[in-house]
Design an enzyme around this catalytic site. Structure first.
Site, PDB file in Angstrom:
ATOM      1  CB  SER A 140      -0.958   0.014   1.198  1.00 40.43           C
ATOM      2  OG  SER A 140      -0.256   0.122   2.414  1.00 40.43           O
ATOM      3  CE  LYS A 176      -2.861   2.082   4.251  1.00 41.48           C
ATOM      4  NZ  LYS A 176      -2.129   0.904   4.775  1.00 41.48           N
TER       5      LYS A 176
END
Length: 206
Positions: A123, A160
């Site tokens: 990701s 993230k």
């Protein structure tokens, strides 16, 4: 390691500082702009020289493909702990989460790293954080918008880019295949475990 020229030392310090401030290495264009090079190609030549001297690793195919290498010396309980799977409800640095210890000088990162986290998934691949990498993490409890964080959302740990708007937090991936994770702090739990301060390739030699 062979000695660095003053210019090479300046670039290496810029890379470390950029990782500390933003969670990712600079692009060639950013290096050229900050240090007054006429083109990104000039920065590339200095990066190649740093790679030859073992100071960095260059990953092809990405503008931010710069990593700081390290070697493991032994598995004694010193150095930085490598965190594997994290059990729900347990502190991330609980002893049962530690897979092994790496002989890494925490001060090679800015700010200094407190632990390493094994990266799972792709990701964050667009900023050079890849499956199987070891992410160097500086433990903090708060983050600023734009920083790359290790966050725990309802006991799931993720890496993230952090963004907070009022009572909402958005955890953004650096991969167009993933949607942001939206966290409503009015009823969801979010804990910042730390800031990403560097990436180490998890090769067989490490």
């Amino acid at each position: 390691m062979r000695p660095l020229t003053p210019r090479q030392a300046e670039i290496l310090e810029l890379i470390k500082r950029n990782i500390a401030e933003t969670g990712m290495p600079p692009t060639r264009a950013e290096i050229a702009t900050r240090l007054g090079f006429k083109s990104a190609n000039a920065a590339e030549e200095h990066l190649k020289a740093l790679a030859k001297k073992g100071c960095i690793e260059i990953m092809p195919g990405t503008s931010r493909g710069i990593r700081l290498p390290v070697e493991e010396e032994d598995n004694s309980e010193s150095g930085l702990p490598l965190i594997g799977q994290v059990a729900a409800g347990e502190p991330i640095l609980a002893q049962e989460h530690v897979e092994q210890y790496y002989q890494v000088d925490p001060s090679m990162f800015h700010p200094a790293a407190n632990f390493l986290l094994r990266v799972r998934g792709d990701s964050m691949k667009n900023i050079g954080i890849l499956e199987g990498d070891l992410l160097a993490v500086h433990k903090v409890q708060q983050a600023r918008n734009g920083q790359v964080v290790v966050a725990r959302v309802d006991d799931d740990v993720t890496v993230k880019r952090f963004e907070k708007k009022g009572n909402l937090v958005y955890l953004h991936a650096e991969n167009e295949d993933y949607s942001p994770i939206k966290v409503d702090l009015s009823f969801q739990s979010l804990t910042i475990e730390g800031l990403a301060v560097g990436v180490i390739r998890n090769g067989d030699w490490l």
